[in-house]
Write a protein that holds these residues in place. Structure first.
Motif, PDB file in Angstrom:
ATOM      1  N   ALA A 114       0.827  -1.214   0.000  1.00 34.01           N
ATOM      2  CA  ALA A 114       0.000   0.000   0.000  1.00 34.01           C
ATOM      3  C   ALA A 114       0.858   1.258   0.000  1.00 34.01           C
ATOM      4  CB  ALA A 114      -0.926   0.002   1.216  1.00 34.01           C
ATOM      5  N   TYR A 139       1.169   3.822  -3.345  1.00 35.29           N
ATOM      6  CA  TYR A 139       0.073   4.767  -3.088  1.00 35.29           C
ATOM      7  C   TYR A 139      -0.069   5.880  -4.136  1.00 35.29           C
ATOM      8  CZ  TYR A 139      -3.328   7.701  -0.858  1.00 35.29           C
ATOM      9  OH  TYR A 139      -4.468   8.424  -0.617  1.00 35.29           O
ATOM     10  N   GLU A 189      -2.440   4.810  -6.670  1.00 37.02           N
ATOM     11  CA  GLU A 189      -3.804   4.725  -6.131  1.00 37.02           C
ATOM     12  C   GLU A 189      -4.417   6.118  -6.038  1.00 37.02           C
ATOM     13  OE1 GLU A 189      -7.328   3.271  -4.382  1.00 37.02           O
ATOM     14  OE2 GLU A 189      -5.732   2.276  -5.517  1.00 37.02           O
ATOM     15  N   TYR A 244       0.004  12.378  -0.673  1.00 39.89           N
ATOM     16  CA  TYR A 244      -0.157  11.230   0.219  1.00 39.89           C
ATOM     17  C   TYR A 244      -1.378  11.364   1.118  1.00 39.89           C
ATOM     18  CZ  TYR A 244       3.870   8.430  -0.987  1.00 39.89           C
ATOM     19  OH  TYR A 244       4.735   7.602  -1.658  1.00 39.89           O
ATOM     20  N   CYS A 299      -3.214   8.270   2.615  1.00 36.66           N
ATOM     21  CA  CYS A 299      -2.301   7.129   2.576  1.00 36.66           C
ATOM     22  C   CYS A 299      -2.363   6.311   3.862  1.00 36.66           C
ATOM     23  CB  CYS A 299      -0.866   7.607   2.331  1.00 36.66           C
ATOM     24  SG  CYS A 299       0.351   6.269   2.258  1.00 36.66           S
ATOM     25  N   LYS A 324     -10.288   6.808   3.010  1.00 36.11           N
ATOM     26  CA  LYS A 324      -9.258   7.197   2.033  1.00 36.11           C
ATOM     27  C   LYS A 324      -9.861   7.993   0.888  1.00 36.11           C
ATOM     28  CE  LYS A 324      -8.715   5.218  -1.558  1.00 36.11           C
ATOM     29  NZ  LYS A 324      -8.682   4.240  -2.663  1.00 36.11           N
TER      30      LYS A 324
END
Length: 301
Positions: A27, A31, A34, A71, A74, A135
């Motif tokens: 992850a 990230y 993502e 981030y 995150c 998130k």
């Protein structure tokens, strides 16, 4: 271990710990991809094109909003991934033993997929939906209102305004995504590994990474619509699954359900390789430690 054969040397506690370690590493390292994928899937103003190159999205956010913005969310994803992959691996390793052929200890391709699907549903209920909601809400909120100071504050605000259902917004889309994604990711990885075992192909870091990357590609292409619906449902304001589906169709038509595919492929190819490589490595480290502790405790008893 994640393989088609039962492995009595890998107890559930080791699968749980190794899965958590692998999930956290995967992850954090992937990230930015993502983040870029989620930004593209959220609603934007009409007439403003969204880039397909994840590196361009990351660069634009970094230049305009700084590294901290890149981030955003995150921590929620890392915590969720630790829990998600710990649950996914331990349940997959446990479930596959129940699904395995009693004579050979192997799983057919369909049973591999069924074991992965079951593990994905459990992961969605216990860990994934709530952390994905936080998130996604953080990433969406950072574009406009900026009400949330962080993951914990976002959780408090959503709980206060909507209660538990607010934290489980997007549950249907998330569960569909997790069930299918875990089925394809775990299933593909194990099918490849079983095939390689019968061909005496050595299982090393390079092989694990390659298998995980292929599994990531298959997973992304087969489950992207569920991921788009999940993202729309879990925006800062939230939406029902039906509303999310409708908004995608209005904005982009059928093609909109594959919005962010390039972004997600950038992450899943890399993260799939990292996840399984980290898991296999973690098992090799944790298993002897656990066996030693267990043996010592048995001796003292």
């Amino acid at each position: 271990m994640v393989s088609g054969k039962n492995d009595p040397n890998t107890p559930p506690i080791v699968s749980l710990a190794a899965g958590g370690v692998a999930g956290g590493i995967e992850a954090f390292t992937s990230y930015p991809f993502e983040f870029a994928k989620t930004r593209v899937q959220l609603r934007t103003q009409k007439g403003i094109p969204t880039p397909r190159n994840p590196f361009l999205v990351v660069t634009q956010v970094y230049q305009n909003e700084g590294l901290r913005a890149l981030y955003k969310g995150c921590a929620a994803l890392v915590v969720g991934s630790i829990a998600k992959d710990a649950v996914r691996f331990v349940f997959f390793d446990t479930i596959k033993q129940a699904f395995a052929d009693p004579q050979t200890g192997t799983l057919s391709p369909l049973r591999n997929l069924a074991a992965g699907m079951t593990a994905g549903v459990v992961a969605s209920i216990t860990a994934v939906t709530t952390t994905e909601r936080i998130k996604t809400a953080l990433i969406d909120d950072a574009r406009n209102e900026r009400r949330f100071r962080g993951g914990y504050h976002a959780t408090q605000v959503i709980w206060k305004e909507h209660g538990l259902p607010g934290l489980y917004r997007g549950f249907v889309g998330t569960t569909l995504k997790q069930a299918s994604a875990t089925a394809f990711r775990m299933g593909t990885y194990n099918i490849l590994k079983d095939f390689e075992t019968t061909r005496n192909i050595p299982q090393n870091t390079a092989t694990n990474f390659a298998n995980g990357s292929v599994a990531g590609v298959v997973t992304t292409l087969c489950t992207q619509p569920f991921d788009v619906i999940k993202t729309r449902s879990q925006s800062a304001q939230g939406a029902s699954t039906a509303e999310a589906v409708k908004s995608v169709l209005i904005d982009y038509g059928i093609r909109g359900f594959w919005k962010g595919t390039t972004m997600r492929l950038g992450r899943t190819v890399f993260s799939g390789g990292i996840l399984f490589t980290a898991y296999e490595a973690a098992v090799k480290i944790i298993n002897p430690l656990y066996s030693g502790v267990k043996h010592t405790a048995a001796s003292e008893a």
